[in-house]
Every structure is written in structure tokens, then in C-alpha cells.
Design a protein around this motif. Structure first.
Motif, PDB file in Angstrom:
ATOM      1  N   THR A   5     -40.284 -53.460 -50.024  1.00 28.79           N
ATOM      2  CA  THR A   5     -38.906 -53.932 -49.949  1.00 28.79           C
ATOM      3  C   THR A   5     -38.124 -53.631 -51.219  1.00 28.79           C
ATOM      4  N   LEU A   6     -38.822 -53.171 -52.254  1.00 30.43           N
ATOM      5  CA  LEU A   6     -38.167 -52.892 -53.530  1.00 30.43           C
ATOM      6  C   LEU A   6     -38.100 -51.389 -53.776  1.00 30.43           C
ATOM      7  N   ARG A   7     -37.268 -51.002 -54.731  1.00 28.74           N
ATOM      8  CA  ARG A   7     -37.139 -49.589 -55.099  1.00 28.74           C
ATOM      9  C   ARG A   7     -37.587 -49.387 -56.534  1.00 28.74           C
ATOM     10  N   GLY A   8     -38.077 -48.224 -56.792  1.00 27.84           N
ATOM     11  CA  GLY A   8     -38.519 -47.884 -58.136  1.00 27.84           C
ATOM     12  C   GLY A   8     -40.025 -48.053 -58.278  1.00 27.84           C
ATOM     13  N   LYS A   9     -40.631 -47.137 -59.014  1.00 30.21           N
ATOM     14  CA  LYS A   9     -42.086 -47.128 -59.143  1.00 30.21           C
ATOM     15  C   LYS A   9     -42.621 -48.417 -59.759  1.00 30.21           C
ATOM     16  N   THR A  10     -41.970 -48.931 -60.785  1.00 30.15           N
ATOM     17  CA  THR A  10     -42.424 -50.148 -61.455  1.00 30.15           C
ATOM     18  C   THR A  10     -42.365 -51.342 -60.516  1.00 30.15           C
ATOM     19  N   LYS A  11     -41.270 -51.483 -59.785  1.00 34.23           N
ATOM     20  CA  LYS A  11     -41.117 -52.620 -58.869  1.00 34.23           C
ATOM     21  C   LYS A  11     -42.066 -52.519 -57.680  1.00 34.23           C
ATOM     22  N   VAL A  12     -42.235 -51.307 -57.164  1.00 32.90           N
ATOM     23  CA  VAL A  12     -43.167 -51.114 -56.045  1.00 32.90           C
ATOM     24  C   VAL A  12     -44.590 -51.420 -56.501  1.00 32.90           C
ATOM     25  N   ASN A  13     -44.950 -50.988 -57.707  1.00 30.45           N
ATOM     26  CA  ASN A  13     -46.277 -51.273 -58.237  1.00 30.45           C
ATOM     27  C   ASN A  13     -46.491 -52.783 -58.364  1.00 30.45           C
ATOM     28  N   ALA A  14     -45.498 -53.499 -58.860  1.00 30.87           N
ATOM     29  CA  ALA A  14     -45.601 -54.956 -58.990  1.00 30.87           C
ATOM     30  C   ALA A  14     -45.739 -55.607 -57.618  1.00 30.87           C
ATOM     31  N   GLN A  15     -44.987 -55.122 -56.653  1.00 30.01           N
ATOM     32  CA  GLN A  15     -45.068 -55.677 -55.304  1.00 30.01           C
ATOM     33  C   GLN A  15     -46.454 -55.413 -54.707  1.00 30.01           C
ATOM     34  N   TRP A  16     -46.999 -54.235 -54.919  1.00 34.42           N
ATOM     35  CA  TRP A  16     -48.325 -53.909 -54.408  1.00 34.42           C
ATOM     36  C   TRP A  16     -49.386 -54.799 -55.046  1.00 34.42           C
ATOM     37  N   LEU A  17     -49.289 -55.014 -56.358  1.00 32.30           N
ATOM     38  CA  LEU A  17     -50.252 -55.873 -57.047  1.00 32.30           C
ATOM     39  C   LEU A  17     -50.185 -57.307 -56.526  1.00 32.30           C
ATOM     40  N   MET A  18     -48.985 -57.806 -56.250  1.00 31.06           N
ATOM     41  CA  MET A  18     -48.845 -59.153 -55.693  1.00 31.06           C
ATOM     42  C   MET A  18     -49.454 -59.227 -54.293  1.00 31.06           C
ATOM     43  N   TYR A  19     -49.237 -58.182 -53.503  1.00 34.11           N
ATOM     44  CA  TYR A  19     -49.818 -58.132 -52.162  1.00 34.11           C
ATOM     45  C   TYR A  19     -51.343 -58.187 -52.245  1.00 34.11           C
ATOM     46  N   CYS A  20     -51.928 -57.411 -53.151  1.00 33.01           N
ATOM     47  CA  CYS A  20     -53.386 -57.399 -53.329  1.00 33.01           C
ATOM     48  C   CYS A  20     -53.891 -58.756 -53.808  1.00 33.01           C
ATOM     49  N   MET A  21     -53.142 -59.387 -54.704  1.00 29.36           N
ATOM     50  CA  MET A  21     -53.533 -60.691 -55.226  1.00 29.36           C
ATOM     51  C   MET A  21     -53.568 -61.733 -54.103  1.00 29.36           C
ATOM     52  N   VAL A  22     -52.556 -61.757 -53.263  1.00 27.87           N
ATOM     53  CA  VAL A  22     -52.502 -62.705 -52.149  1.00 27.87           C
ATOM     54  C   VAL A  22     -53.654 -62.445 -51.180  1.00 27.87           C
ATOM     55  N   TYR A  23     -53.927 -61.187 -50.916  1.00 23.28           N
ATOM     56  CA  TYR A  23     -55.030 -60.820 -50.023  1.00 23.28           C
ATOM     57  C   TYR A  23     -56.358 -61.352 -50.560  1.00 23.28           C
ATOM     58  N   ASN A  24     -56.585 -61.169 -51.856  1.00 32.04           N
ATOM     59  CA  ASN A  24     -57.843 -61.622 -52.459  1.00 32.04           C
ATOM     60  C   ASN A  24     -57.937 -63.145 -52.515  1.00 32.04           C
TER      61      ASN A  24
END
Length: 52
Positions: A5-24
Motif C-alpha cells: 500500500t506504500l510507495r518507495g523502496k524504504t517504505k515497502v521494505n518496512a511494510q514487508w518487515l511488519m508483515y513478516c513480524m505479524v506472521y511470526n
């Protein structure tokens, strides 16, 4: 997750890390529920005690 839902490599990376954290966290919570439901003294292989 179908798309970011976000734009930019840094923001997408942060969103992906949060997604992985919630999954774990969900995996950990599910494992804890399984251990409690078995009423085992220790959860096999995880060293979790039901006395806590």
C-alpha cells in the motif's frame, strides 16, 4: 498480501518487515495455544513450561 500500500523502496521494505513480524507472532501464539491445549508439562522441543 496481494500488493503493497506504500510507495518507495524504504517504505515497502518496512511494510514487508511488519508483515513478516505479524506472521511470526501469529505462529508463536498458535504454538502457545497448542501447548496449553495438550496440558503438557513442557512443550516438546521448545522448553516452554506450563507452570508459568
Amino acid at each position: 498480501m496481494n500488493r503493497f500500500t506504500l510507495r518507495g523502496k524504504t517504505k515497502v521494505n518496512a511494510q514487508w518487515l511488519m508483515y513478516c513480524m505479524v506472521y511470526n507472532i501469529e505462529k508463536i501464539a498458535t504454538q502457545g495455544q497448542q501447548c496449553r491445549s495438550r496440558r503438557a508439562l513442557t512443550c516438546r522441543g521448545h522448553g516452554l513450561s506450563s507452570k508459568e
